[in-house]
Enzyme design. Sequence first.
Site, PDB file in Angstrom:
ATOM      1  N   ASP A 148      -1.247  -2.119   5.631  1.00  0.00           N
ATOM      2  CA  ASP A 148      -2.367  -3.051   5.444  1.00  0.00           C
ATOM      3  C   ASP A 148      -1.973  -4.482   5.809  1.00  0.00           C
ATOM      4  OD1 ASP A 148      -0.614  -3.392   3.347  1.00  0.00           O
ATOM      5  OD2 ASP A 148      -2.106  -3.125   1.763  1.00  0.00           O
ATOM      6  N   LYS A 155       6.378 -10.636 -10.157  1.00  0.00           N
ATOM      7  CA  LYS A 155       5.277 -11.421 -10.731  1.00  0.00           C
ATOM      8  C   LYS A 155       5.736 -12.427 -11.798  1.00  0.00           C
ATOM      9  CE  LYS A 155       1.950  -7.948  -9.538  1.00  0.00           C
ATOM     10  NZ  LYS A 155       1.386  -6.696  -9.845  1.00  0.00           N
ATOM     11  N   ASP A 161      -2.089  -9.556   4.101  1.00  0.00           N
ATOM     12  CA  ASP A 161      -2.364  -8.143   3.810  1.00  0.00           C
ATOM     13  C   ASP A 161      -3.830  -8.051   3.425  1.00  0.00           C
ATOM     14  OD1 ASP A 161      -2.749  -7.366   0.763  1.00  0.00           O
ATOM     15  OD2 ASP A 161      -1.412  -9.090   0.856  1.00  0.00           O
TER      16      ASP A 161
HETATM   17  P1  GTP Z   1      -4.270  -0.529  -4.108  1.00  0.00           P
HETATM   18  O1  GTP Z   1      -4.670   0.825  -4.640  1.00  0.00           O
HETATM   19  O2  GTP Z   1      -5.449  -1.414  -3.950  1.00  0.00           O
HETATM   20  O3  GTP Z   1      -3.144  -1.165  -4.835  1.00  0.00           O
HETATM   21  O4  GTP Z   1      -3.792  -0.343  -2.590  1.00  0.00           O
HETATM   22  P2  GTP Z   1      -2.661   0.626  -1.993  1.00  0.00           P
HETATM   23  O5  GTP Z   1      -2.809   1.973  -2.533  1.00  0.00           O
HETATM   24  O6  GTP Z   1      -2.779   0.496  -0.502  1.00  0.00           O
HETATM   25  O7  GTP Z   1      -1.307   0.059  -2.544  1.00  0.00           O
HETATM   26  P3  GTP Z   1      -0.357  -1.036  -1.945  1.00  0.00           P
HETATM   27  O8  GTP Z   1      -1.163  -2.135  -1.348  1.00  0.00           O
HETATM   28  O9  GTP Z   1       0.621  -1.401  -2.974  1.00  0.00           O
HETATM   29  O10 GTP Z   1       0.399  -0.218  -0.828  1.00  0.00           O
HETATM   30  C1  GTP Z   1       1.128  -0.833   0.198  1.00  0.00           C
HETATM   31  C2  GTP Z   1       1.133   0.097   1.385  1.00  0.00           C
HETATM   32  O11 GTP Z   1       1.798   1.310   1.050  1.00  0.00           O
HETATM   33  C3  GTP Z   1      -0.264   0.487   1.839  1.00  0.00           C
HETATM   34  O12 GTP Z   1      -0.252   0.513   3.258  1.00  0.00           O
HETATM   35  C4  GTP Z   1      -0.458   1.874   1.265  1.00  0.00           C
HETATM   36  O13 GTP Z   1      -1.283   2.674   2.105  1.00  0.00           O
HETATM   37  C5  GTP Z   1       0.953   2.416   1.238  1.00  0.00           C
HETATM   38  N1  GTP Z   1       1.193   3.339   0.120  1.00  0.00           N
HETATM   39  C6  GTP Z   1       1.171   3.036  -1.210  1.00  0.00           C
HETATM   40  N2  GTP Z   1       1.466   4.126  -1.940  1.00  0.00           N
HETATM   41  C7  GTP Z   1       1.672   5.141  -1.059  1.00  0.00           C
HETATM   42  C8  GTP Z   1       2.016   6.547  -1.210  1.00  0.00           C
HETATM   43  O14 GTP Z   1       2.157   7.072  -2.314  1.00  0.00           O
HETATM   44  N3  GTP Z   1       2.149   7.261  -0.060  1.00  0.00           N
HETATM   45  C9  GTP Z   1       1.982   6.714   1.172  1.00  0.00           C
HETATM   46  N4  GTP Z   1       2.132   7.513   2.247  1.00  0.00           N
HETATM   47  N5  GTP Z   1       1.656   5.408   1.361  1.00  0.00           N
HETATM   48  C10 GTP Z   1       1.517   4.639   0.246  1.00  0.00           C
END
Ligand code: GTP
Length: 362
Positions: free
Chosen positions: A106, A157, A217
């Site tokens: 993202d 944080k 992001d």
């Molecule tokens: P929120 O639910 O809004 O916190 O968003 P998110 O699920 O995208 O979490 P976050 O922004 O912390 O994740 C950062 C990046 O890691 C994003 O591109 C997510 O798609 C990816 N990501 C987070 N958790 C996982 C996971 O369990 N598996 C995979 N494959 N990607 C993950």
Amino acid sequence: MKAVILVGGEAIRLRPLTLNTPKAMVPVLNTPFLEHVIGYLSQHQIRDIILAQGRLTPPIESYFGDGRRFGVRLSYTVENSPLGTAGAVKNTAKYLDETFLVLNGDIFTDRDITAMLTFHREKKAKVTIALTPVDDPTSYGLIESNAGGRVRCFVEKPGRDEVTTNMINAGIYIIEPEVLAHIPPRVSFSFEHELFPQLLERGEPVYATPSPAYWIDIGTPDKYFQLHLDLLGGKSHRFTPGDKVQIGKQSHIHPEAQITGPVVIGNNCTIGQGARLMGPVVIGPGSVIEEDTIIERSIIWQNARLGARVQVKNSIMAGDCRLEASSTIDGSVLGDNVTVLGGCKLGPGSRTWPGTVVEPAT
Ligand code: GTP
């Protein structure tokens, strides 16, 4: 160098936009976000890319396929249950036998990956973490490093009085393959909270390197909106607003419509008589904007139907939304397929879930 892009998160904060559309597929200037990311990697000669999905995400695979259409080679992995950021990369281990890049899916950035790789090699690092400065670091994970870039500690944080740096983890890592041995298989494991602090404890060479290059992001609707403002305002060198008004193929703009750029209009749109578009505005393909409707500072996805005298301001509308005559939305985020009945108003901060019909009593 190969890259793993993490595209398997829940994307809860970007709801309602991501209730039917994976975060990787949300359109940015009418192009799926992930296509921008793949283009960026390709510019840095990274063309062998593994997409680490959570569950199977058919819209991603059907759009990108094997990647040939985008000049890259794509492989896909899926997880039985969410594996977290590091666990997701462990799940791609069979593709990784040399130094590799990991990118949160993202992130939009202009950062020079090639310079980051040079730094990583010079330092003989096991992991190099990209840093980016932010104005208010209190809601992020901060990274403190010494003058040579070696990481001293991670601060999660911090309270305002604990802030010692404004450098945050930018979600881009260069990693040596032997590090994968420190990630347990098939369980949820995080880079930020588990792997990196554990590597520090073991005395492994973990480095971090800052860059002032454009970085954002798109984790929340506000940031998603901000990315559009930044791109249309020329803040990233990867998009030139050009003549400030871009009109897609087969789109018809009434000669008495007023368009003040920057405005991007997709293919097959119709903009009616007396309509006013006051940029920054993006209108998705297949949209119809009827007469005397005003759109200001807003992002509208595909197939929108906006009746006459509608007003849209500071808002984001996902696909297939219908705003009937004389309705108003301001500071709102609409999921897909929302209908706002004639004369209704949605005010600042409202979030409307997909398929909702907004009635006068709502
Ligand atoms: P929120 O639910 O809004 O916190 O968003 P998110 O699920 O995208 O979490 P976050 O922004 O912390 O994740 C950062 C990046 O890691 C994003 O591109 C997510 O798609 C990816 N990501 C987070 N958790 C996982 C996971 O369990 N598996 C995979 N494959 N990607 C993950």
